[in-house]
Design a protein around this motif. Structure first.
Motif, PDB file in Angstrom:
ATOM      1  N   VAL A  60       0.847  -1.191   0.000  1.00 22.19           N
ATOM      2  CA  VAL A  60       0.000   0.000   0.000  1.00 22.19           C
ATOM      3  C   VAL A  60       0.884   1.242   0.000  1.00 22.19           C
ATOM      4  O   VAL A  60       1.925   1.274   0.659  1.00 22.19           O
ATOM      5  CB  VAL A  60      -0.972   0.023   1.196  1.00 22.19           C
ATOM      6  CG1 VAL A  60      -2.100  -0.960   1.003  1.00 22.19           C
ATOM      7  CG2 VAL A  60      -0.260  -0.244   2.517  1.00 22.19           C
ATOM      8  N   VAL A  61       0.460   2.247  -0.753  1.00 20.57           N
ATOM      9  CA  VAL A  61       1.236   3.480  -0.917  1.00 20.57           C
ATOM     10  C   VAL A  61       0.331   4.678  -0.674  1.00 20.57           C
ATOM     11  O   VAL A  61      -0.818   4.694  -1.123  1.00 20.57           O
ATOM     12  CB  VAL A  61       1.813   3.594  -2.357  1.00 20.57           C
ATOM     13  CG1 VAL A  61       2.654   4.860  -2.495  1.00 20.57           C
ATOM     14  CG2 VAL A  61       2.629   2.375  -2.712  1.00 20.57           C
ATOM     15  N   SER A  62       0.840   5.681   0.053  1.00 23.93           N
ATOM     16  CA  SER A  62       0.082   6.918   0.228  1.00 23.93           C
ATOM     17  C   SER A  62       1.007   8.100  -0.006  1.00 23.93           C
ATOM     18  O   SER A  62       2.186   8.064   0.354  1.00 23.93           O
ATOM     19  CB  SER A  62      -0.539   6.993   1.620  1.00 23.93           C
ATOM     20  OG  SER A  62      -1.476   8.054   1.690  1.00 23.93           O
ATOM     21  N   ILE A  63       0.451   9.142  -0.624  1.00 28.30           N
ATOM     22  CA  ILE A  63       1.219  10.352  -0.936  1.00 28.30           C
ATOM     23  C   ILE A  63       0.470  11.540  -0.344  1.00 28.30           C
ATOM     24  O   ILE A  63      -0.668  11.817  -0.732  1.00 28.30           O
ATOM     25  CB  ILE A  63       1.376  10.514  -2.460  1.00 28.30           C
ATOM     26  CG1 ILE A  63       2.137   9.317  -3.042  1.00 28.30           C
ATOM     27  CG2 ILE A  63       2.086  11.818  -2.805  1.00 28.30           C
ATOM     28  CD1 ILE A  63       2.020   9.168  -4.539  1.00 28.30           C
ATOM     29  N   ILE A  84       4.424   2.134   1.846  1.00 24.28           N
ATOM     30  CA  ILE A  84       5.331   3.224   1.470  1.00 24.28           C
ATOM     31  C   ILE A  84       4.569   4.532   1.650  1.00 24.28           C
ATOM     32  O   ILE A  84       3.481   4.705   1.100  1.00 24.28           O
ATOM     33  CB  ILE A  84       5.809   3.097   0.012  1.00 24.28           C
ATOM     34  CG1 ILE A  84       6.537   1.777  -0.215  1.00 24.28           C
ATOM     35  CG2 ILE A  84       6.703   4.276  -0.374  1.00 24.28           C
ATOM     36  CD1 ILE A  84       6.834   1.470  -1.685  1.00 24.28           C
ATOM     37  N   LEU A  85       5.140   5.446   2.431  1.00 22.57           N
ATOM     38  CA  LEU A  85       4.547   6.769   2.621  1.00 22.57           C
ATOM     39  C   LEU A  85       5.461   7.811   1.986  1.00 22.57           C
ATOM     40  O   LEU A  85       6.633   7.915   2.342  1.00 22.57           O
ATOM     41  CB  LEU A  85       4.374   7.078   4.109  1.00 22.57           C
ATOM     42  CG  LEU A  85       3.950   8.511   4.459  1.00 22.57           C
ATOM     43  CD1 LEU A  85       2.596   8.844   3.857  1.00 22.57           C
ATOM     44  CD2 LEU A  85       3.937   8.727   5.972  1.00 22.57           C
ATOM     45  N   VAL A  86       4.919   8.564   1.045  1.00 26.52           N
ATOM     46  CA  VAL A  86       5.667   9.669   0.428  1.00 26.52           C
ATOM     47  C   VAL A  86       5.134  10.956   1.054  1.00 26.52           C
ATOM     48  O   VAL A  86       4.012  11.385   0.775  1.00 26.52           O
ATOM     49  CB  VAL A  86       5.491   9.691  -1.101  1.00 26.52           C
ATOM     50  CG1 VAL A  86       6.313  10.828  -1.712  1.00 26.52           C
ATOM     51  CG2 VAL A  86       5.905   8.350  -1.712  1.00 26.52           C
ATOM     52  N   VAL A  87       5.928  11.561   1.940  1.00 24.21           N
ATOM     53  CA  VAL A  87       5.505  12.781   2.632  1.00 24.21           C
ATOM     54  C   VAL A  87       5.707  13.957   1.683  1.00 24.21           C
ATOM     55  O   VAL A  87       6.831  14.405   1.453  1.00 24.21           O
ATOM     56  CB  VAL A  87       6.292  12.984   3.942  1.00 24.21           C
ATOM     57  CG1 VAL A  87       5.806  14.246   4.661  1.00 24.21           C
ATOM     58  CG2 VAL A  87       6.149  11.772   4.846  1.00 24.21           C
TER      59      VAL A  87
END
Length: 252
Positions: A60-63, A84-87
């Motif tokens: 799961v990925v969040s941006i 994966i978290l893209v801040v």
């Protein structure tokens, strides 16, 4: 096969949205946030594929903002393997535009090489319905949008989607992008043991700079307003009176 699922943190669908007094946007102070419902469906579908032995790993990925960690932990508690978290923003009121999100996701797809990307068809906060299609174009992958049924058939995905005339079934080669509609499945609730396990699952933090993507906004929100209030109804004494009033109003 890896399955990649982008998820977004949005106002919970049960919450009544309030517009700021100055009309500059939606008030998010002390508002319950949760995973976008369409993304929840996407996570559920990916987990079902894994349970059926058709996928090996669900990512799961969040941006967005750092608080999206909670949203990713929800996905991990449902059954995803890692996150994966893209801040990409500090302010919770700052919404990363679909093109920037798609560019980052395209880089992640290039890095992770998933066999399938399952996205919610749209986010309930902006209803843009654009990220999945943009990602397909940038990554050069086949796409099947608004899926209400999904099956893997060898190196292809068979997707049924609702159209004006009924149901349309299409077959796309893998790797592919699939966007989910509401009727695809019913997402599960995360159990307490799985919520505890999710805290120990890997969650990697990145920034847009790690992928060489500029997330500066290209759109300017001019104003936000509440929808017009519905007028009060009027009681009539008979069908004849109703027809007469409709004629007077030009509705018949």
């Amino acid at each position: 096969m890896k399955v990649l699922v982008p998820v977004k943190r949005v106002i919970d669908y049960n919450v009544k949205v309030r517009v700021k007094a100055d009309g500059s946007g939606v008030d998010l102070a002390n508002v319950k946030m949760s995973m976008n419902p369409f993304d929840e469906i996407a996570v559920e579908e990916a987990i079902r594929l894994k349970e059926a032995g058709k996928a090996d790993e669900v990512i799961v990925v969040s941006i967005g903002v750092k608080q999206a960690q909670e949203t990713l932990r929800t996905g991990l508690a449902m059954g995803a393997d890692r996150a994966i978290l893209v801040v990409a923003a500090e302010d919770v009121h700052e919404d990363i535009e679909p093109l920037a999100v798609a560019k980052i996701l395209a880089k992640i797809v290039e890095e992770e090489q998933p066999g399938l990307v399952i996205c919610g068809k749209q986010a309930i906060d902006n209803d843009l319905n654009a990220t999945g299609q943009m990602l397909a174009a940038l990554a050069g992958l086949a796409q099947a949008t608004n899926a209400n049924a999904l099956e893997l058939d060898g190196d292809s995905a068979v997707v049924a989607r609702e159209v004006d005339g009924g149901l349309q079934t299409i077959k796309v080669g893998l790797p592919a992008i699939v966007t989910t509609d509401l009727r695809l499945n019913e997402p599960r609730y995360a159990s307490l043991p799985n919520i505890m396990k999710a805290k120990k699952k890997p969650l990697e933090e990145k920034t847009p700079g790690d992928y060489g993507v500029d997330v500066s906004p290209r759109l300017e929100i001019v104003g936000t307003a509440e929808p017009a209030a519905r007028k009060a109804g009027e009681m009539v004494g008979s069908v004849d009176e109703l027809i007469a009033k409709l004629k007077d109003a030009g509705a018949v």
